[in-house]
Design an enzyme around this catalytic site. Sequence first.
Site, PDB file in Angstrom:
ATOM      1  N   GLY B  10       0.836  -1.203   0.000  1.00 58.31           N
ATOM      2  CA  GLY B  10       0.000   0.000   0.000  1.00 58.31           C
ATOM      3  C   GLY B  10       0.864   1.242   0.000  1.00 58.31           C
ATOM      4  O   GLY B  10       1.874   1.322   0.711  1.00 58.31           O
ATOM      5  N   GLY B  16       2.831   5.875   1.995  1.00 60.19           N
ATOM      6  CA  GLY B  16       3.612   6.942   1.358  1.00 60.19           C
ATOM      7  C   GLY B  16       4.476   7.676   2.368  1.00 60.19           C
ATOM      8  O   GLY B  16       5.649   7.972   2.117  1.00 60.19           O
ATOM      9  N   LYS B 103      -5.563  -1.366  12.737  1.00 57.44           N
ATOM     10  CA  LYS B 103      -6.232  -1.804  13.965  1.00 57.44           C
ATOM     11  C   LYS B 103      -7.382  -2.758  13.696  1.00 57.44           C
ATOM     12  O   LYS B 103      -7.658  -3.648  14.502  1.00 57.44           O
ATOM     13  CB  LYS B 103      -6.755  -0.626  14.781  1.00 57.44           C
ATOM     14  CG  LYS B 103      -7.515   0.402  13.989  1.00 57.44           C
ATOM     15  CD  LYS B 103      -6.606   1.551  13.647  1.00 57.44           C
ATOM     16  CE  LYS B 103      -7.283   2.523  12.724  1.00 57.44           C
ATOM     17  NZ  LYS B 103      -6.454   3.691  12.466  1.00 57.44           N
ATOM     18  N   GLY B 132      -1.782   6.269  16.833  1.00 63.73           N
ATOM     19  CA  GLY B 132      -0.856   6.760  15.809  1.00 63.73           C
ATOM     20  C   GLY B 132       0.583   6.857  16.252  1.00 63.73           C
ATOM     21  O   GLY B 132       1.239   5.853  16.528  1.00 63.73           O
ATOM     22  N   GLY B 185     -10.233  17.330   6.141  1.00 65.05           N
ATOM     23  CA  GLY B 185      -9.504  16.067   5.987  1.00 65.05           C
ATOM     24  C   GLY B 185      -9.353  15.285   7.284  1.00 65.05           C
ATOM     25  O   GLY B 185      -8.616  14.311   7.342  1.00 65.05           O
ATOM     26  N   GLU B 188     -13.472  10.990   7.152  1.00 64.74           N
ATOM     27  CA  GLU B 188     -13.637  10.428   5.817  1.00 64.74           C
ATOM     28  C   GLU B 188     -15.044  10.686   5.289  1.00 64.74           C
ATOM     29  O   GLU B 188     -15.942  11.067   6.035  1.00 64.74           O
ATOM     30  CB  GLU B 188     -13.355   8.924   5.866  1.00 64.74           C
ATOM     31  CG  GLU B 188     -11.891   8.669   6.206  1.00 64.74           C
ATOM     32  CD  GLU B 188     -11.534   7.189   6.195  1.00 64.74           C
ATOM     33  OE1 GLU B 188     -12.085   6.443   5.372  1.00 64.74           O
ATOM     34  OE2 GLU B 188     -10.692   6.807   7.019  1.00 64.74           O
ATOM     35  N   ASP B 199     -13.821   2.311  15.398  1.00 66.37           N
ATOM     36  CA  ASP B 199     -12.366   2.448  15.348  1.00 66.37           C
ATOM     37  C   ASP B 199     -11.779   2.470  16.765  1.00 66.37           C
ATOM     38  O   ASP B 199     -10.786   1.795  17.055  1.00 66.37           O
ATOM     39  CB  ASP B 199     -12.019   3.745  14.595  1.00 66.37           C
ATOM     40  CG  ASP B 199     -10.529   4.013  14.560  1.00 66.37           C
ATOM     41  OD1 ASP B 199      -9.832   3.353  13.761  1.00 66.37           O
ATOM     42  OD2 ASP B 199     -10.050   4.855  15.334  1.00 66.37           O
ATOM     43  N   LYS B 203      -9.202  -0.274  18.773  1.00 63.86           N
ATOM     44  CA  LYS B 203      -7.987   0.107  19.495  1.00 63.86           C
ATOM     45  C   LYS B 203      -8.042  -0.358  20.946  1.00 63.86           C
ATOM     46  O   LYS B 203      -7.055  -0.831  21.505  1.00 63.86           O
ATOM     47  CB  LYS B 203      -7.783   1.619  19.411  1.00 63.86           C
ATOM     48  CG  LYS B 203      -7.419   2.061  17.988  1.00 63.86           C
ATOM     49  CD  LYS B 203      -7.592   3.558  17.786  1.00 63.86           C
ATOM     50  CE  LYS B 203      -7.168   4.000  16.399  1.00 63.86           C
ATOM     51  NZ  LYS B 203      -7.581   5.381  16.102  1.00 63.86           N
TER      52      LYS B 203
HETATM   53  N1  NAP Z   1      -4.309   7.674   7.925  1.00 61.77           N
HETATM   54  C1  NAP Z   1      -4.114   7.671   9.223  1.00 61.77           C
HETATM   55  O1  NAP Z   1      -4.038   8.732   9.835  1.00 61.77           O
HETATM   56  C2  NAP Z   1      -3.953   6.370   9.963  1.00 61.77           C
HETATM   57  C3  NAP Z   1      -3.619   6.415  11.339  1.00 61.77           C
HETATM   58  C4  NAP Z   1      -3.435   5.207  12.028  1.00 61.77           C
HETATM   59  C5  NAP Z   1      -3.616   4.004  11.352  1.00 61.77           C
HETATM   60  N2  NAP Z   1      -3.972   4.006  10.038  1.00 61.77           N
HETATM   61  C6  NAP Z   1      -4.167   2.720   9.372  1.00 61.77           C
HETATM   62  O2  NAP Z   1      -3.221   2.605   8.336  1.00 61.77           O
HETATM   63  C7  NAP Z   1      -3.760   1.797   7.287  1.00 61.77           C
HETATM   64  C8  NAP Z   1      -3.642   2.540   5.971  1.00 61.77           C
HETATM   65  O3  NAP Z   1      -4.363   3.755   6.071  1.00 61.77           O
HETATM   66  P1  NAP Z   1      -4.183   4.928   5.008  1.00 61.77           P
HETATM   67  O4  NAP Z   1      -4.740   6.128   5.650  1.00 61.77           O
HETATM   68  O5  NAP Z   1      -2.804   4.945   4.522  1.00 61.77           O
HETATM   69  O6  NAP Z   1      -5.166   4.443   3.840  1.00 61.77           O
HETATM   70  P2  NAP Z   1      -5.125   4.904   2.296  1.00 61.77           P
HETATM   71  O7  NAP Z   1      -4.592   6.270   2.193  1.00 61.77           O
HETATM   72  O8  NAP Z   1      -6.473   4.599   1.755  1.00 61.77           O
HETATM   73  O9  NAP Z   1      -4.043   3.921   1.662  1.00 61.77           O
HETATM   74  C9  NAP Z   1      -4.260   2.536   1.462  1.00 61.77           C
HETATM   75  C10 NAP Z   1      -3.660   2.200   0.126  1.00 61.77           C
HETATM   76  O10 NAP Z   1      -3.635   0.770  -0.033  1.00 61.77           O
HETATM   77  C11 NAP Z   1      -4.145   0.471  -1.324  1.00 61.77           C
HETATM   78  N3  NAP Z   1      -4.724  -0.874  -1.336  1.00 61.77           N
HETATM   79  C12 NAP Z   1      -5.798  -1.305  -0.627  1.00 61.77           C
HETATM   80  N4  NAP Z   1      -6.014  -2.610  -0.898  1.00 61.77           N
HETATM   81  C13 NAP Z   1      -5.069  -2.998  -1.780  1.00 61.77           C
HETATM   82  C14 NAP Z   1      -4.758  -4.230  -2.427  1.00 61.77           C
HETATM   83  N5  NAP Z   1      -5.492  -5.325  -2.195  1.00 61.77           N
HETATM   84  N6  NAP Z   1      -3.703  -4.268  -3.266  1.00 61.77           N
HETATM   85  C15 NAP Z   1      -2.966  -3.170  -3.497  1.00 61.77           C
HETATM   86  N7  NAP Z   1      -3.207  -1.974  -2.913  1.00 61.77           N
HETATM   87  C16 NAP Z   1      -4.254  -1.890  -2.064  1.00 61.77           C
HETATM   88  C17 NAP Z   1      -5.185   1.526  -1.580  1.00 61.77           C
HETATM   89  O11 NAP Z   1      -5.452   1.622  -2.952  1.00 61.77           O
HETATM   90  P3  NAP Z   1      -6.976   1.972  -3.395  1.00 61.77           P
HETATM   91  O12 NAP Z   1      -7.081   3.425  -3.181  1.00 61.77           O
HETATM   92  O13 NAP Z   1      -6.975   1.542  -4.834  1.00 61.77           O
HETATM   93  O14 NAP Z   1      -7.906   1.148  -2.532  1.00 61.77           O
HETATM   94  C18 NAP Z   1      -4.486   2.766  -1.025  1.00 61.77           C
HETATM   95  O15 NAP Z   1      -3.613   3.345  -1.947  1.00 61.77           O
HETATM   96  C19 NAP Z   1      -5.186   1.487   7.698  1.00 61.77           C
HETATM   97  O16 NAP Z   1      -5.223   0.224   8.322  1.00 61.77           O
HETATM   98  C20 NAP Z   1      -5.501   2.567   8.727  1.00 61.77           C
HETATM   99  O17 NAP Z   1      -6.456   2.151   9.685  1.00 61.77           O
HETATM  100  C21 NAP Z   1      -4.131   5.161   9.340  1.00 61.77           C
END
Ligand code: NAP
Lengths: 424, 424
Positions: B10, B16, B103, B132, B185, B188, B199, B203
């Site tokens: 991902g 990223g 989580k 986080g 932002g 969601e 969520d 946790k």
């Molecule tokens: N963002 C935060 O602040 C935060 C904080 C704590 C924990 N987290 C956790 O971190 C994780 C990622 O969150 P995020 O915010 O980074 O989400 P995100 O921005 O939506 O990134 C997830 C990425 O994974 C890709 N993806 C999903 N399924 C896939 C698959 N089967 N094969 C290939 N690529 C795939 C998605 O592509 P598509 O767009 O094509 O689906 C997307 O680019 C989650 O579990 C979230 O709960 C996030």
Amino acid sequence: MKKIKIALLGCGTVGGATYKILQMNAEQIAQKTGVILEISKILVRDKERPYAVPESLLTTNYQEILDTRDIEIVVECLGGIEPASSFMLQALKAGKHVVTANKAAVAANYETLVSTSAQYHVMLRFEASVAGGIPVLDALQAPLNSNDIEEVSGIVNGTTNYILTQMIEQGQAYEEALKMAQEKGFAEADPTADVEGIDAANKLSILIALAFGEIVPIEKIATIGISKLSKEDIAFASHLGYKIKLLASAQKSKTSLQASVQPTLVPKDHMLAAVANEFNALFIHGNAVGDLLFYGKGAGGLPTASAVAGDIIEIANAIDKNAAFDSYVNKISASHLTYLGEGSNAYYLRLSVSNRPGVLAAIATTFSQHGISIESVTQEVNGDAAKMMFILNEVAREKLELALLALEKLPEVIKVACILRVMN
Amino acid sequence: MKKIKIALLGCGTVGGATYKILQMNAEQIAQKTGVILEISKILVRDKERPYAVPESLLTTNYQEILDTRDIEIVVECLGGIEPASSFMLQALKAGKHVVTANKAAVAANYETLVSTSAQYHVMLRFEASVAGGIPVLDALQAPLNSNDIEEVSGIVNGTTNYILTQMIEQGQAYEEALKMAQEKGFAEADPTADVEGIDAANKLSILIALAFGEIVPIEKIATIGISKLSKEDIAFASHLGYKIKLLASAQKSKTSLQASVQPTLVPKDHMLAAVANEFNALFIHGNAVGDLLFYGKGAGGLPTASAVAGDIIEIANAIDKNAAFDSYVNKISASHLTYLGEGSNAYYLRLSVSNRPGVLAAIATTFSQHGISIESVTQEVNGDAAKMMFILNEVAREKLELALLALEKLPEVIKVACILRVMN
Ligand SMILES: NC(=O)c1ccc[n+]([C@@H]2O[C@H](COP(=O)([O-])OP(=O)(O)OC[C@H]3O[C@@H](n4cnc5c(N)ncnc54)[C@H](OP(=O)(O)O)[C@@H]3O)[C@@H](O)[C@H]2O)c1
Ligand SMILES: NC(=O)c1ccc[n+]([C@@H]2O[C@H](COP(=O)([O-])OP(=O)(O)OC[C@H]3O[C@@H](n4cnc5c(N)ncnc54)[C@H](OP(=O)(O)O)[C@@H]3O)[C@@H](O)[C@H]2O)c1
């Protein structure tokens, strides 16, 4: 289950509480970690004194501990730089892991202790030496190692925070609040190391080593204690929206390090302002994680021993996993520092002046000539004399000192009565 | 220096940012830890999309990552329970260490993930999954392992805390505040998992496993979100000296566990009340260390990735030291729980009543018949109708519900308009 044998050096507040925790929580520790921790010897000065531990464990002979091969961990709870430092070095050289709560010894001999532990492939841990029970040194290692740490600031001395809380909340004078702290067991009979900021400087030196990989001995840290603080400035600061806290602060940029221990005006809505009495708190800024704050008890037997016992468990886990031992501390790099000092800060200033027309104009002109801008000014007039309280915008300490020299030459200025840092 | 190869699954917000940190802080990481971390493959859904990473690293084929022997660590940043969980299990079985921020997947498959990592002698870490960037899971392991942890409570969802802060500080209604959070932002497009407390429950389930060694799936955690909260109750709570926060709380005694996620009245002078906007904070009580609080950013790319990268570094250190790998999580023991529920709490209650003499007497009698004592009552009269706000002293939720049934039968009571927990 693997059993790991431990020797305690000292059976005072922290040593005694460490023994207590390992008894009281033995079952949970064994269950959570899969190891059994056994204290098998305790070094004391006099076996005849009463201790809350089995008499059979007591010894007055350190060599006996060094010679006992199956003692794998030595826990130093003596206090003072010597003989504590020598005892720790001897233990490390005998292939024993070392845990200590002793900030004075660690700050004074950081490089020797760390390099000896690395040379003999044993672990050295000192979580309890900074902010007692708050697991902040551990956090500054691996969990935050992905960050470039830019700032570590905090309230790391419970005694002075207790005294300042009394002064702020009860309007007490310093002497009165100190006496109360002594009565309640929050200050020692000789409070010098705490109230003059030496204890906090020891802790800051350790934090700087872990956060920035720089060795800065306490003699190089600008250190001002709280013993000269007046009720009056506490009250004026409060009126201006601040609480005065003894802050130990260090900020790092590429080649410069600002470090000091000094009474500092903290805005009332900052989380550090909410840290009262004997509590401690550490504020950390990393370039990835942003702001973090860790809060808890910085002193006291059980909270401090919680950290000591945590270190023992980390070492026991490493022994259990046959991990190739390494000092857990980050590597110290060759220093690139070109500046070490107090840096630029906002300041609070109280002047005694004669109450005549034009005094503010004269002072403002002097500041302006020195490139210093005024954020706010308030005054309190009393007949012919007046007090003027300024908050000055950020300025290098060195520049401020020059301006103060010029101010003192003005006929209107009777004296510079108080200068205190204001938190950025 | 040892180089360790890593695959990211991902490349969204967290993936990223993880890439970015390992680039941006590469020098410090190598210097502090003595290892070089190299991201050598990144799984994405579509190679044609623009990513801020070199195109040569992208793959859409997970098998290719599993088959690459020199990739030692797999970092899951996909989100969602599946395929994330299956991908992690496959990686563990292929002898690769796993780091995740997910989580939902960890809470849903805790036992399977942990036992698989133990079985295959690889490490599984998930620091970023709770709060986080705040390194609280790490702290709950070794540094606090000497404690019997008695309570873990906190604000673990940044979206809802942002919304509640708007409601408290700006007097906004829920819908208005949600819209603003979405625009900024912090929420969601489909905010359900956040605003309904799911969520936070994920946790809390992870925290319970680490702090208490008990597996409690989220279906068994009483969970109430913030979507039904009214401006009115926020204002009444404020008037009574409280801020309403979405708290995830768990308290443990020998054989019982109280756990819930629900909007809770927090006294304004408690440190959790000072946690505003998207910040998170965790309060922990251990029987040795006493009270601890950890505060920082619970979400956002870089803060979350700081924790992900911290886990990568811990694993890399273990690889570097040839440590016999073990899952870093504490052992889960056979459960001795005889009670799992919300337990006893103080409560805030708002009733709509008819404004006639004797109404308070009737209500007070009903409470007293149910053994419930009233801490305070305030009322707001509006013609024939009135609102009565009670703070009730500690009572078991089950007992309170019986009293509410009885209250609703009183002719004076129009309805029970709101019940909220008050922090102990
Ligand atoms: N963002 C935060 O602040 C935060 C904080 C704590 C924990 N987290 C956790 O971190 C994780 C990622 O969150 P995020 O915010 O980074 O989400 P995100 O921005 O939506 O990134 C997830 C990425 O994974 C890709 N993806 C999903 N399924 C896939 C698959 N089967 N094969 C290939 N690529 C795939 C998605 O592509 P598509 O767009 O094509 O689906 C997307 O680019 C989650 O579990 C979230 O709960 C996030
Ligand atoms: N107390 C806290 O809240 C706290 C918090 C954080 C860190 N620490 C650190 O923990 C360490 C221990 O502090 P503490 O409060 O436990 O001090 P303490 O109560 O004075 O205990 C120290 C004990 O070690 C004994 N001792 C000293 N030198 C000895 C020697 N050469 N041989 C044998 N016994 C010796 C002392 O005996 P005598 O009485 O005969 O000298 C005393 O019983 C210090 O480094 C301190 O800075 C303490």
